[in-house]
Motif scaffolding. Sequence first.
Motif, short mmCIF file in Angstrom:
data_model
loop_
_atom_site.label_atom_id
_atom_site.label_comp_id
_atom_site.label_asym_id
_atom_site.label_seq_id
_atom_site.Cartn_x
_atom_site.Cartn_y
_atom_site.Cartn_z
N PHE A 35 -59.25 -3.14 21.81
CA PHE A 35 -58.41 -2.08 21.66
C PHE A 35 -59.09 -0.86 20.89
O PHE A 35 -59.74 -1.20 19.75
N TYR A 37 -57.03 1.99 18.63
CA TYR A 37 -55.90 2.50 18.12
C TYR A 37 -56.13 3.63 17.41
O TYR A 37 -57.27 3.82 16.84
N GLN A 39 -54.69 6.61 14.26
CA GLN A 39 -53.65 6.65 13.29
C GLN A 39 -53.86 8.01 12.74
O GLN A 39 -54.70 8.20 11.79
N PHE A 91 -59.30 3.02 15.08
CA PHE A 91 -59.65 1.81 14.59
C PHE A 91 -60.00 1.28 16.13
O PHE A 91 -59.05 1.24 16.82
N PHE A 104 -59.50 -5.73 12.89
CA PHE A 104 -59.59 -4.41 12.94
C PHE A 104 -61.27 -4.06 12.33
O PHE A 104 -61.59 -4.77 11.29
#
Lengths: 114, 115
Positions: A35, A37, A39, A91, A104
């Motif tokens: 994945f 991500y 932020q 991330f 992560f």
Amino acid sequence: AQTVTQSQPEMSVQEAETVTLSCTYDTSESDYYLFWYKQPPSRQMILVIRQEAYKQQNATENRFSVNFQKAAKSFSLKISDSQLGDAAMYFCAYSKLLGGKLIFGQGTELSVKP
Amino acid sequence: KAGVTQTPRYLIKTRGQQVTLSCSPISGHRSVSWYQQTPGQGLQFLFEYFSETQRNKGNFPGRFSGRQFSNSRSEMNVSTLELGDSALYLCASSLLEGGSTDTQYFGPGTRLTVL
């Protein structure tokens, strides 16, 4: 143990340009998920894109695409036509097929210059 | 659908106290995971709950505990707070149909400050 490494602590891109964020991982599993991500300063973690390891086709989501190299254990994120709103910490994350635990990387802080 | 909600958003506690954080998953999601985010250690997995059972646990001391209720809402508790527990605590939920991993969707987090 699985690990995820992001070797670029910071990246910068000009608005409307393309940028690629790097991620490498280590696992002995043959099937897993990867994945990206995002932020932003609000600290809300937002899913950008997901890749299933058993799929050879690289995932794409609008301006976001990945280059998944399973043999090299590499998973980079390409952002095309960068926008000011893309500025955030990004991330890379790994999870087993049956797990529920995300591992992560350290994150890459992306800044977008107008 | 409403997203993952976490309460409270901000907390200030003193060393030695205990704290309880709450997380409500997306409607229909049965798995809830908790993560701790600090500048030094990054994002670290705390634990995961599915159908009121803890399925996975990270490498944290026993002062960190959690539970999940029948409506899938989850709480995490930290007892005997230490300065190093100051962090952003993130909750994530996923469908996890049939037990397989699914995408995790995160809440806005609870910012805990320990003085």
